[in-house]
Design a protein around this motif. Sequence first.
Motif, mmCIF file in Angstrom:
data_model
loop_
_atom_site.group_PDB
_atom_site.id
_atom_site.type_symbol
_atom_site.label_atom_id
_atom_site.label_comp_id
_atom_site.label_asym_id
_atom_site.label_seq_id
_atom_site.Cartn_x
_atom_site.Cartn_y
_atom_site.Cartn_z
ATOM 1 N N ASN A 82 -29.904 -1.545 -21.918
ATOM 2 C CA ASN A 82 -28.875 -1.650 -22.957
ATOM 3 C C ASN A 82 -29.307 -1.045 -24.283
ATOM 4 O O ASN A 82 -28.459 -0.760 -25.132
ATOM 5 C CB ASN A 82 -28.474 -3.112 -23.142
ATOM 6 C CG ASN A 82 -27.448 -3.580 -22.121
ATOM 7 O OD1 ASN A 82 -26.275 -3.211 -22.210
ATOM 8 N ND2 ASN A 82 -27.896 -4.355 -21.147
ATOM 9 N N ASP A 114 -28.539 2.794 -23.320
ATOM 10 C CA ASP A 114 -27.083 2.991 -23.270
ATOM 11 C C ASP A 114 -26.453 1.798 -23.971
ATOM 12 O O ASP A 114 -26.306 0.732 -23.378
ATOM 13 C CB ASP A 114 -26.601 3.101 -21.820
ATOM 14 C CG ASP A 114 -27.129 4.338 -21.131
ATOM 15 O OD1 ASP A 114 -26.853 5.453 -21.609
ATOM 16 O OD2 ASP A 114 -27.834 4.200 -20.105
ATOM 17 N N GLY A 132 -23.504 0.867 -25.266
ATOM 18 C CA GLY A 132 -22.074 0.581 -25.361
ATOM 19 C C GLY A 132 -21.744 -0.896 -25.434
ATOM 20 O O GLY A 132 -20.686 -1.281 -25.952
ATOM 21 N N SER A 144 -20.375 -0.927 -11.401
ATOM 22 C CA SER A 144 -20.066 0.494 -11.587
ATOM 23 C C SER A 144 -19.939 0.706 -13.090
ATOM 24 O O SER A 144 -18.901 0.397 -13.686
ATOM 25 C CB SER A 144 -18.771 0.871 -10.858
ATOM 26 O OG SER A 144 -18.469 2.232 -11.062
ATOM 27 N N LEU A 145 -21.014 1.198 -13.705
ATOM 28 C CA LEU A 145 -21.075 1.280 -15.161
ATOM 29 C C LEU A 145 -20.457 2.564 -15.682
ATOM 30 O O LEU A 145 -20.645 3.641 -15.112
ATOM 31 C CB LEU A 145 -22.535 1.199 -15.620
ATOM 32 C CG LEU A 145 -23.309 -0.055 -15.206
ATOM 33 C CD1 LEU A 145 -24.730 0.026 -15.735
ATOM 34 C CD2 LEU A 145 -22.618 -1.317 -15.711
ATOM 35 N N LYS A 146 -19.737 2.458 -16.782
ATOM 36 C CA LYS A 146 -19.209 3.638 -17.460
ATOM 37 C C LYS A 146 -20.338 4.348 -18.192
ATOM 38 O O LYS A 146 -21.309 3.719 -18.610
ATOM 39 C CB LYS A 146 -18.114 3.236 -18.449
ATOM 40 C CG LYS A 146 -16.884 2.624 -17.816
ATOM 41 C CD LYS A 146 -15.787 2.407 -18.850
ATOM 42 C CE LYS A 146 -16.238 1.475 -19.962
ATOM 43 N NZ LYS A 146 -15.150 1.206 -20.937
ATOM 44 N N PRO A 147 -20.241 5.659 -18.380
ATOM 45 C CA PRO A 147 -21.269 6.372 -19.155
ATOM 46 C C PRO A 147 -21.427 5.755 -20.538
ATOM 47 O O PRO A 147 -20.446 5.466 -21.227
ATOM 48 C CB PRO A 147 -20.705 7.798 -19.243
ATOM 49 C CG PRO A 147 -19.826 7.934 -18.040
ATOM 50 C CD PRO A 147 -19.206 6.580 -17.840
ATOM 51 N N GLY A 148 -22.666 5.523 -20.926
ATOM 52 C CA GLY A 148 -22.944 4.938 -22.234
ATOM 53 C C GLY A 148 -23.032 3.435 -22.248
ATOM 54 O O GLY A 148 -23.368 2.846 -23.271
ATOM 55 N N ASP A 149 -22.712 2.794 -21.098
ATOM 56 C CA ASP A 149 -22.769 1.328 -21.020
ATOM 57 C C ASP A 149 -24.001 0.881 -20.249
ATOM 58 O O ASP A 149 -24.324 1.431 -19.188
ATOM 59 C CB ASP A 149 -21.531 0.767 -20.318
ATOM 60 C CG ASP A 149 -20.348 0.631 -21.252
ATOM 61 O OD1 ASP A 149 -20.499 0.958 -22.446
ATOM 62 O OD2 ASP A 149 -19.276 0.211 -20.785
#
Length: 475
Positions: free
Chosen positions: A51, A54, A56, A451-456
């Motif tokens: 974290n 990334d 987010g 399923s992580l979003k980009p930046g998270d």
Amino acid sequence: MGIFDIADDLSRWVEDAQEGLSGLTEPTLRLGVTGLSRAGKTVFITSLVANLLDRGRMLHLEAQAEGRILAAALRPGPDRETPRFDFEGHRAALLGPEPHWPSSTRNVSTLRVSFRTRPGGLLGSLTGPGALHLDITDYPGEWLLDLPLMSQSYAEWSAKALAEAEEPARAPHAGEWLRLAHDLAGKPFEETDARALSAAFTAYLDACREAGLSGLAPGRFLMPGELEGSPALAFAPLPPGPRKGLRSELDRRFEAYKRAVVRPFFRDHFAKIDRQVVLVDLLSALDAGPAAVEDLRRALPKILEAFRPGERSWLAPLLGRRIDRILFAATKADHIHHTQHDRLTAILRALLREAEDRAAFKGAKTRAMAVAAIRATTEQEVMRDGRALPCVRGTLAETGREAALFPGDLPESPSEVLEAARHGTERGHDPARGWLEGGFRAMTFSPPKLSLKPGDGPPHVRLDRAAQFLLGDKL
């Protein structure tokens, strides 16, 4: 002190001086992460680092919210002798197609996260981007409990261990070790006897840990690290008697353990830490019963003594004087509904307050917080008998099925919990509902498929607030 000790101390002084000079241009913050068994150290570090890379989900990390973190990346750390924390492997275990909890901490490891930052205000426009290195040290909390051994003789330690073995919570597990100790106490030294006695004592400590107890030492008996199978651990307490035969050899090994194992850990790793996280599996202790909570209450002063021994303590030269912030985090907060988080934090604060008083603790800024490094559940209200129950839904570790469960309520009064634990009482006890009035029972969940979003980074509970307390001012 021998010539090799003097040379070693001189070498360390030179290294510290060089490190101090480099810190003037690129400051380093050394963060220790520890906790007693099953508190979730490996998961905490993995999710914290993920974290921080990334960000987010780090809304309460002020430097991130204000756009002052320009970049973050993993970098080689300055300590080439200590194993690197296996961030990539642990992250793959948690975020892979078949997620599972990674293996627990068995030894000391380190990891460096480097930040490129933009200072705020007028300073930022004058100086340009800055840098901060965050060096994370992961080590078993059981090793901290070895610190009191430094001021004890073998006879004193043996007497204390034998007295503890008579306590109701420990006595059921001590039979084999005590029988062997009394049989061997007056005999000549035999290596086979020393190892058999050590194995029986280790089995006793392990059984106490399985029963939910916390204050167990020597720490290396439960978390041997690189010493597993070593003669350095082949000793155990014996009843009082003349210092000869087996007792004389175990006395020497006890002193060698302090000199060659305990002292180097505090000198080489612990004394360099600036800030500290202590993870506490308080929910499991509450579930295990009064003895487990009372044992945790007695273990916390021993842990606090290691962080701030007092200005004139003989421990000060060994431990250093660096630690200025300590976060005590009750882990697995996602296993209860958010409406119970304040109660969990209040119980931890009450335990910590007693520990601070008993340890004559002073100097560092402390904070208690309920966190979850990886959020393994979601929240859901379920109607039952006309009442809406605040439940958590997740995949149960034992069965692999998904379920929404009501874990019960934590007590409103922390003092009642501590009082019941201290006296071992179970007033109003219903065996089907546990020892707490709200019927709380701990549950174990598997990590979720994500399923992580980009930046998270991975979903969490208050990891951003924990990061703000621990390093926000340095960013």
